[in-house]
Scaffold this motif. Structure first.
Motif, PDB file in Angstrom:
ATOM      1  N   HIS A 114     -30.593  19.364  -8.408  1.00  0.00           N
ATOM      2  CA  HIS A 114     -29.453  20.189  -8.026  1.00  0.00           C
ATOM      3  C   HIS A 114     -28.627  20.486  -9.277  1.00  0.00           C
ATOM      4  N   PRO A 120     -29.821  23.915  -5.237  1.00  0.00           N
ATOM      5  CA  PRO A 120     -31.094  23.206  -5.442  1.00  0.00           C
ATOM      6  C   PRO A 120     -32.105  24.058  -6.229  1.00  0.00           C
ATOM      7  N   GLU A 149     -34.866  25.128   0.955  1.00  0.00           N
ATOM      8  CA  GLU A 149     -34.136  23.863   0.908  1.00  0.00           C
ATOM      9  C   GLU A 149     -34.267  23.125   2.248  1.00  0.00           C
TER      10      GLU A 149
END
Length: 185
Positions: A114, A120, A149
């Motif tokens: 991240h 991310p 994600e």
């Protein structure tokens, strides 16, 4: 080759066997692979002095390169409708990120990072496309959309002990062979 004796194997029968192996199998290189197996067995027989067969007359076969086929949107919808959730996640994650098949199969939790603001991304250290060439591997990062994600989170929750993100139904990492078989089914 059936119940044929080695002395009965001729060039014509080998070519007939090659034609039969290609016709009865959906894989385009089935005839090539079958003939390679026959040749290997005959060479072994020659080495242990069981068989005498001149390989100079063995039929030459052309290897057909595998084709990459694009699937249409309606085929993708059909595939995702019938695929189990883990395979569906694998397919969609590949489409969202553009990762190569090897990168998807070996993607681990250590590859997910991240940024400072919480965005991310996946960090790939090895460039597997150049593995056969002599160039140096180049690390790259791939940003993840919201759907990708969610797929990562779902896969990690389903098997938190595994270092890999995408796993086969039995909990083992995918190989190219198991994936190919699942796609065919």
């Amino acid at each position: 080759m059936g119940k044929m004796m080695v002395s009965e194997i001729t060039r014509l029968r080998l070519e007939e066997f090659h034609t039969w192996a290609r016709k009865d199998n959906t894989h385009p290189n089935a005839g090539f692979e079958a003939m390679r197996n026959v040749r290997t067995l005959l060479r072994w027989g020659e080495e242990v002095e069981i068989v005498e067969l001149p390989f100079k007359r063995f039929p030459k076969l052309a290897y057909i390169l595998p084709e990459t086929r694009r699937i249409e949107e309606d085929e993708l919808k059909l595939l995702c409708a019938y695929a189990p959730q883990d395979l569906k996640d694998y397919i969609l994650f590949g489409l969202f990120t553009g990762l190569r098949p090897y990168e998807l199969r070996t993607l681990g939790q250590e590859h997910v990072h991240h940024t400072d603001d919480g965005t991310p991304y996946v960090f790939i250290e090895k460039d597997v496309k150049g593995a056969k060439m002599t160039r140096l591997p180049k690390p790259r990062s791939v940003p993840l959309c919201k759907e990708a994600e969610e797929i990562i989170e779902r896969q990690i929750k389903s098997h938190p002990q595994s270092p890999f993100i995408f796993l086969h139904e039995d909990g083992t990492p995918y190989t190219r062979y198991t994936l190919r078989d699942r796609f065919r089914r």
